[in-house]
Scaffold this active site. Structure first.
Site, PDB file in Angstrom:
ATOM      1  N   MET A 146      19.637 -31.421  20.237  1.00  0.00           N
ATOM      2  CA  MET A 146      19.472 -30.188  21.029  1.00  0.00           C
ATOM      3  C   MET A 146      18.043 -30.182  21.540  1.00  0.00           C
ATOM      4  O   MET A 146      17.205 -29.361  21.136  1.00  0.00           O
ATOM      5  CB  MET A 146      19.780 -28.969  20.143  1.00  0.00           C
ATOM      6  CG  MET A 146      21.260 -28.836  19.845  1.00  0.00           C
ATOM      7  SD  MET A 146      21.620 -27.689  18.499  1.00  0.00           S
ATOM      8  CE  MET A 146      21.421 -28.787  17.111  1.00  0.00           C
TER       9      MET A 146
ATOM     10  N   SER B  74      26.544 -29.947   7.968  1.00  0.00           N
ATOM     11  CA  SER B  74      25.289 -29.893   8.721  1.00  0.00           C
ATOM     12  C   SER B  74      24.174 -29.597   7.739  1.00  0.00           C
ATOM     13  O   SER B  74      24.125 -28.516   7.138  1.00  0.00           O
ATOM     14  CB  SER B  74      25.341 -28.788   9.776  1.00  0.00           C
ATOM     15  OG  SER B  74      24.013 -28.479  10.176  1.00  0.00           O
TER      16      SER B  74
ATOM     17  N   HIS C  69      25.984 -34.407   9.548  1.00  0.00           N
ATOM     18  CA  HIS C  69      25.585 -33.938  10.877  1.00  0.00           C
ATOM     19  C   HIS C  69      24.130 -33.475  10.802  1.00  0.00           C
ATOM     20  O   HIS C  69      23.771 -32.657   9.958  1.00  0.00           O
ATOM     21  CB  HIS C  69      26.518 -32.781  11.249  1.00  0.00           C
ATOM     22  CG  HIS C  69      26.315 -32.188  12.595  1.00  0.00           C
ATOM     23  ND1 HIS C  69      26.962 -32.656  13.720  1.00  0.00           N
ATOM     24  CD2 HIS C  69      25.569 -31.137  13.009  1.00  0.00           C
ATOM     25  CE1 HIS C  69      26.624 -31.917  14.763  1.00  0.00           C
ATOM     26  NE2 HIS C  69      25.771 -30.993  14.363  1.00  0.00           N
TER      27      HIS C  69
ATOM     28  N   GLY D 161      21.473 -23.562  18.369  1.00  0.00           N
ATOM     29  CA  GLY D 161      20.113 -23.135  18.027  1.00  0.00           C
ATOM     30  C   GLY D 161      19.949 -22.623  16.606  1.00  0.00           C
ATOM     31  O   GLY D 161      18.868 -22.726  16.038  1.00  0.00           O
ATOM     32  N   PHE D 162      21.016 -22.104  16.033  1.00  0.00           N
ATOM     33  CA  PHE D 162      20.898 -21.503  14.708  1.00  0.00           C
ATOM     34  C   PHE D 162      22.173 -21.726  13.902  1.00  0.00           C
ATOM     35  O   PHE D 162      23.268 -21.739  14.475  1.00  0.00           O
ATOM     36  CB  PHE D 162      20.660 -19.983  14.826  1.00  0.00           C
ATOM     37  CG  PHE D 162      19.436 -19.643  15.624  1.00  0.00           C
ATOM     38  CD1 PHE D 162      18.179 -19.625  15.020  1.00  0.00           C
ATOM     39  CD2 PHE D 162      19.534 -19.380  16.986  1.00  0.00           C
ATOM     40  CE1 PHE D 162      17.047 -19.343  15.774  1.00  0.00           C
ATOM     41  CE2 PHE D 162      18.401 -19.103  17.740  1.00  0.00           C
ATOM     42  CZ  PHE D 162      17.150 -19.082  17.131  1.00  0.00           C
ATOM     43  N   GLY D 163      22.005 -21.836  12.587  1.00  0.00           N
ATOM     44  CA  GLY D 163      23.147 -21.813  11.694  1.00  0.00           C
ATOM     45  C   GLY D 163      23.552 -20.370  11.432  1.00  0.00           C
ATOM     46  O   GLY D 163      22.841 -19.426  11.796  1.00  0.00           O
ATOM     47  N   GLY D 164      24.703 -20.209  10.824  1.00  0.00           N
ATOM     48  CA  GLY D 164      25.124 -18.883  10.369  1.00  0.00           C
ATOM     49  C   GLY D 164      25.570 -17.923  11.455  1.00  0.00           C
ATOM     50  O   GLY D 164      25.597 -16.705  11.228  1.00  0.00           O
TER      51      GLY D 164
ATOM     52  N   ASP E  74      31.583 -27.255  16.339  1.00  0.00           N
ATOM     53  CA  ASP E  74      30.312 -27.007  15.646  1.00  0.00           C
ATOM     54  C   ASP E  74      29.888 -25.560  15.847  1.00  0.00           C
ATOM     55  O   ASP E  74      29.639 -25.130  16.971  1.00  0.00           O
ATOM     56  CB  ASP E  74      29.253 -27.964  16.222  1.00  0.00           C
ATOM     57  CG  ASP E  74      27.905 -27.862  15.522  1.00  0.00           C
ATOM     58  OD1 ASP E  74      27.798 -27.142  14.509  1.00  0.00           O
ATOM     59  OD2 ASP E  74      26.965 -28.517  16.005  1.00  0.00           O
ATOM     60  N   GLY E  75      29.793 -24.851  14.710  1.00  0.00           N
ATOM     61  CA  GLY E  75      29.244 -23.492  14.734  1.00  0.00           C
ATOM     62  C   GLY E  75      30.246 -22.451  14.281  1.00  0.00           C
ATOM     63  O   GLY E  75      31.339 -22.351  14.828  1.00  0.00           O
ATOM     64  N   GLY E  76      29.878 -21.733  13.229  1.00  0.00           N
ATOM     65  CA  GLY E  76      30.747 -20.653  12.752  1.00  0.00           C
ATOM     66  C   GLY E  76      32.043 -21.147  12.129  1.00  0.00           C
ATOM     67  O   GLY E  76      33.023 -20.398  12.044  1.00  0.00           O
TER      68      GLY E  76
ATOM     69  N   MET F 298      30.807 -26.936  21.271  1.00  0.00           N
ATOM     70  CA  MET F 298      30.035 -25.926  20.536  1.00  0.00           C
ATOM     71  C   MET F 298      30.851 -24.641  20.475  1.00  0.00           C
ATOM     72  O   MET F 298      31.289 -24.123  21.506  1.00  0.00           O
ATOM     73  CB  MET F 298      28.698 -25.662  21.238  1.00  0.00           C
ATOM     74  CG  MET F 298      27.691 -26.797  21.161  1.00  0.00           C
ATOM     75  SD  MET F 298      27.299 -27.345  19.486  1.00  0.00           S
ATOM     76  CE  MET F 298      26.659 -25.837  18.738  1.00  0.00           C
TER      77      MET F 298
ATOM     78  N   HIS G   6      22.801 -34.697  16.343  1.00  0.00           N
ATOM     79  CA  HIS G   6      23.120 -33.737  17.415  1.00  0.00           C
ATOM     80  C   HIS G   6      21.792 -33.336  18.048  1.00  0.00           C
ATOM     81  O   HIS G   6      21.039 -32.552  17.478  1.00  0.00           O
ATOM     82  CB  HIS G   6      23.853 -32.541  16.785  1.00  0.00           C
ATOM     83  CG  HIS G   6      24.177 -31.453  17.752  1.00  0.00           C
ATOM     84  ND1 HIS G   6      24.589 -30.195  17.342  1.00  0.00           N
ATOM     85  CD2 HIS G   6      24.169 -31.402  19.112  1.00  0.00           C
ATOM     86  CE1 HIS G   6      24.811 -29.433  18.393  1.00  0.00           C
ATOM     87  NE2 HIS G   6      24.557 -30.144  19.482  1.00  0.00           N
TER      88      HIS G   6
ATOM     89  N   MET H 170      16.389 -29.982  16.819  1.00  0.00           N
ATOM     90  CA  MET H 170      16.067 -28.903  17.780  1.00  0.00           C
ATOM     91  C   MET H 170      14.587 -28.957  18.133  1.00  0.00           C
ATOM     92  O   MET H 170      13.749 -29.151  17.257  1.00  0.00           O
ATOM     93  CB  MET H 170      16.371 -27.546  17.150  1.00  0.00           C
ATOM     94  CG  MET H 170      17.778 -27.392  16.635  1.00  0.00           C
ATOM     95  SD  MET H 170      17.998 -25.760  15.895  1.00  0.00           S
ATOM     96  CE  MET H 170      19.683 -25.900  15.280  1.00  0.00           C
TER      97      MET H 170
ATOM     98  N   GLY I 274      27.732 -25.878   8.211  1.00  0.00           N
ATOM     99  CA  GLY I 274      26.477 -25.764   7.469  1.00  0.00           C
ATOM    100  C   GLY I 274      26.588 -24.715   6.387  1.00  0.00           C
ATOM    101  O   GLY I 274      26.671 -25.024   5.189  1.00  0.00           O
TER     102      GLY I 274
ATOM    103  N   ASP J 278      21.081 -31.784  12.839  1.00  0.00           N
ATOM    104  CA  ASP J 278      20.777 -30.937  14.000  1.00  0.00           C
ATOM    105  C   ASP J 278      19.308 -31.034  14.371  1.00  0.00           C
ATOM    106  O   ASP J 278      18.445 -30.500  13.670  1.00  0.00           O
ATOM    107  CB  ASP J 278      21.111 -29.478  13.666  1.00  0.00           C
ATOM    108  CG  ASP J 278      22.607 -29.234  13.649  1.00  0.00           C
ATOM    109  OD1 ASP J 278      23.266 -29.551  14.652  1.00  0.00           O
ATOM    110  OD2 ASP J 278      23.108 -28.725  12.628  1.00  0.00           O
TER     111      ASP J 278
END
Ligand code: DX5
Ligand code: ZN
Length: 221
Positions: free
Chosen positions: A69, A9, A34, A143-146, A176-178, A138, A67, A38, A198, A36
């Site tokens: 959002m 990402s 990917h 909404g956020f990386g990390g 996607d995410g974490g 998800m 993606h 937003m 990401g 993102d």
């Protein structure tokens, strides 16, 4: 088991040296990229839009997935296809007529994906599961990386895998995410094949290539 496909990402990339970062991730074995998008409405953050998709299209020949959002993504499907997205992912929660959105993406000659937030059940896709090319589960709130991987989403990945095995085995399962060294294996074992990452790719101290490689190894165990 299916091969592990890492989808960096670029939200976590250094935009000033984006081409270098993309090439490094590719050399490390990235499957696709990917992007993102937003809008500050569907999610409480604003990222980027068409110019970045266009720039990525010039930087790589790998598949690009957008993606979205954003609220009412139907308004922009043509533009994202035109900008160079090969796979366009809309959120189940952001569209009123999901079937129409999916058909629209397909009519543009692009692959159609649908994303579901952590709190959205897999069964909300029951009627259209044969129509989609990808389901994006998800594993954080978008909404956020990390952010930290939400463990109960593993149950949803397993449920989705079973549903797809029965009714649409060609459909991709993406998470996607974490996605980090300590979370990717569980998601892989639950049935995901595509892993958006990401932070774990672009913040790897040894560079994005090493980030991709170490994720593939961690998934395989
Ligand atoms: C979150 C985005 C993710 C994000 C993942 O809303 O959809 O793609 O960039 O970032 P990490 O891998 O840092 O959790
Ligand atoms: Zn994403």
């Amino acid at each position: 088991m299916d091969p592990v496909q890492i989808c960096p990402s670029i939200l976590a990339a250094d935009f000033l040296v984006l081409r270098d970062q993309v090439q490094a991730a590719e050399s490390g074995g990235a499957a696709r990229f990917h992007i993102d998008v937003m809008d500050g409405m569907f999610v409480p953050n604003i990222s980027f839009g068409f110019p970045l998709v266009q720039a990525m299209r010039r930087a790589t020949t790998l598949l690009l997935e957008a993606h979205l959002m954003i609220v009412d993504p139907d308004r922009y499907l043509d533009d994202f296809a035109q900008a160079g997205a090969d796979l366009i992912i809309v959120h189940q929660e952001a569209v009123v007529h999901l079937d129409r959105s999916i058909q629209h993406i397909k009519q543009l000659g692009r692959k159609a994906g649908v994303a579901i937030c952590p709190a959205t059940p897999v069964h909300t896709l029951n009627e259209i599961i044969e129509e989609v090319d990808q389901v994006l589960v998800m594993t954080v709130n978008p909404g956020f990386g990390g952010q930290t991987f939400i463990d109960y989403t593993l149950r949803k990945i397993r449920e989705l895998r079973e549903l797809l095995d029965a009714r649409n085995p060609q459909c991709e399962v993406e998470v996607d995410g974490g996605i980090e060294l300590h979370t990717i294996r569980a998601a892989y074992q639950a049935g995901a094949q595509f892993f958006v990452a990401g932070t774990a790719v672009f913040h790897n101290v040894a560079g994005p290539g090493a980030g991709v490689q170490s994720l593939i190894e961690a998934a395989q165990g």
